[in-house]
Write a protein that holds these residues in place. Sequence first.
Motif, PDB file in Angstrom:
ATOM      1  N   LYS A  35       3.058   5.559   0.950  1.00 21.06           N
ATOM      2  CA  LYS A  35       2.779   5.711  -0.487  1.00 21.06           C
ATOM      3  C   LYS A  35       2.343   4.367  -1.053  1.00 21.06           C
ATOM      4  O   LYS A  35       2.910   3.329  -0.711  1.00 21.06           O
ATOM      5  CB  LYS A  35       4.033   6.201  -1.215  1.00 21.06           C
ATOM      6  N   PHE A  36       1.335   4.388  -1.915  1.00 23.31           N
ATOM      7  CA  PHE A  36       0.905   3.186  -2.615  1.00 23.31           C
ATOM      8  C   PHE A  36       1.608   3.120  -3.968  1.00 23.31           C
ATOM      9  O   PHE A  36       1.887   4.147  -4.597  1.00 23.31           O
ATOM     10  CB  PHE A  36      -0.613   3.177  -2.790  1.00 23.31           C
ATOM     11  N   ASP A  37       1.845   1.906  -4.444  1.00 24.03           N
ATOM     12  CA  ASP A  37       2.655   1.715  -5.651  1.00 24.03           C
ATOM     13  C   ASP A  37       2.061   2.368  -6.891  1.00 24.03           C
ATOM     14  O   ASP A  37       2.795   2.815  -7.781  1.00 24.03           O
ATOM     15  CB  ASP A  37       2.845   0.212  -5.919  1.00 24.03           C
ATOM     16  N   PHE A  38       0.753   2.447  -6.996  1.00 29.31           N
ATOM     17  CA  PHE A  38       0.143   2.979  -8.220  1.00 29.31           C
ATOM     18  C   PHE A  38       0.099   4.516  -8.230  1.00 29.31           C
ATOM     19  O   PHE A  38      -0.358   5.111  -9.209  1.00 29.31           O
ATOM     20  CB  PHE A  38      -1.258   2.394  -8.431  1.00 29.31           C
ATOM     21  N   LEU A  39       0.557   5.139  -7.157  1.00 31.65           N
ATOM     22  CA  LEU A  39       0.597   6.601  -7.096  1.00 31.65           C
ATOM     23  C   LEU A  39       2.043   7.092  -7.157  1.00 31.65           C
ATOM     24  O   LEU A  39       2.983   6.349  -6.858  1.00 31.65           O
ATOM     25  CB  LEU A  39      -0.072   7.094  -5.807  1.00 31.65           C
ATOM     26  N   LYS A  40       2.230   8.342  -7.521  1.00 32.90           N
ATOM     27  CA  LYS A  40       3.573   8.886  -7.716  1.00 32.90           C
ATOM     28  C   LYS A  40       4.126   9.567  -6.470  1.00 32.90           C
ATOM     29  O   LYS A  40       5.335   9.743  -6.356  1.00 32.90           O
ATOM     30  CB  LYS A  40       3.563   9.888  -8.885  1.00 32.90           C
ATOM     31  N   GLN A  41       3.274   9.993  -5.565  1.00 35.84           N
ATOM     32  CA  GLN A  41       3.722  10.749  -4.405  1.00 35.84           C
ATOM     33  C   GLN A  41       3.171  10.140  -3.120  1.00 35.84           C
ATOM     34  O   GLN A  41       2.188   9.402  -3.131  1.00 35.84           O
ATOM     35  CB  GLN A  41       3.247  12.213  -4.507  1.00 35.84           C
ATOM     36  N   GLU A  42       3.844  10.463  -2.011  1.00 34.92           N
ATOM     37  CA  GLU A  42       3.369  10.034  -0.708  1.00 34.92           C
ATOM     38  C   GLU A  42       2.021  10.690  -0.395  1.00 34.92           C
ATOM     39  O   GLU A  42       1.853  11.892  -0.599  1.00 34.92           O
ATOM     40  CB  GLU A  42       4.381  10.379   0.389  1.00 34.92           C
ATOM     41  N   ASN A  43       1.094   9.861   0.061  1.00 36.56           N
ATOM     42  CA  ASN A  43      -0.225  10.336   0.476  1.00 36.56           C
ATOM     43  C   ASN A  43      -0.917  11.165  -0.618  1.00 36.56           C
ATOM     44  O   ASN A  43      -1.640  12.118  -0.327  1.00 36.56           O
ATOM     45  CB  ASN A  43      -0.112  11.167   1.767  1.00 36.56           C
TER      46      ASN A  43
END
Length: 285
Positions: A35-43
Motif C-alpha cells: 500500500k502507498f501512503d497516499f491511498l486508503k487501501q492495499e493495491n
Amino acid sequence: MKTKLFTTLLACFIFTSAFSQSNLNDYKYVIVPKKFDFLKQENQYLLNSLTKFLFEKYGFSTLVEGGSYPDDFKQNRCLGLKSNVLKGSGMFKTKLTVELKDCNDQVVYTSQLGESRIKEYSKSYNEALRNAFKSFENVNYSYQPSNKNAITVAKTDTKTKNEVVQEIQKLKEEIQSLKNKKEEVIDVVETKTEVKAPVKISENKTEQKTVIEGVSNILYAQETPNGFQLVDSSPKVVYRINRTNLKDVFVVEGIDAIIYKKDNTWFLDHNYGATLTQEELNIKF
C-alpha cells in the motif's frame, strides 16, 4: 551561448544517468509495498501491482513487502531497495514520482515527475506512474554484486553480537544483585543451607559427572509452559530453564545460574557463593 548551455545540460544528464545506473546496479532486489501512503487501501487502483510490473519490465527483480523472501535477502537486507510512489500536489494534474531507498533509509534514486490530466483516478494514476517510470528507460539496470553491501552486513553482525554480549553481562549482574539482596534478608542458618546445596551435588559422583562432563553427556530439551526441562538419557531432569526476553538465554530454576548460547555452543554460568563458574553443555532441542 545556447549551444554551450545545451552541451552543459546534456553532459549533466549523461553523468547523472551513469551515476544512477552505477548505484542501482549494486542492488539485487526492489521491494514493492502492499500500500502507498497516499491511498486508503492495499493495491488500490491496482497501483502496487502496476509498480511491480513496471520494475520487472525494466529488468529489476521484485519482492512484495511481507511476502516470501529468498535466503540471500533474509541474510542481507541491504541487497534490496525499498520502493515508494509519492504523490505531488496539484488541482488539475495527477503528479507521481518513484523513489528508491537503501537499507539505511537513504534515497538512492528518484524518478522524473510523471503527470496526467485525466480526471478518473484509476486512469490518471496509471498514466502518471507509467510516465514517471520512463526515467528507467535510460538506466539500463543490470545487477552487479558489490562488496559495499557485504561490508554493511559484517558491521551489522558485529554490532548484534556485541549487543548480545552486553545483554548477557547485564543479566548476570542482575542475578548477582538479586542474590545479594536475598542473602541480606535470610538468617545465617538458611544461608549456610543454601550454600551447601551445590556442594552436595559435587560430592555425588553421578551428578558431578553430569555437570563437569556436560559436553560428552547429551541433555535433551523438553518444552514446558515457561521454557524447557533438560533431561539426560536416564531420563532424569537435570535442569529446568525459563525463557527470558533475550534469544537463546534462559534462567535456571532453583539455582543462581543462566544457560545461554554463544558461537553455536551452550554454556552454563553458575554462581557458587561469591564464585562464578562457566561450564559447556551439549543440549539437543
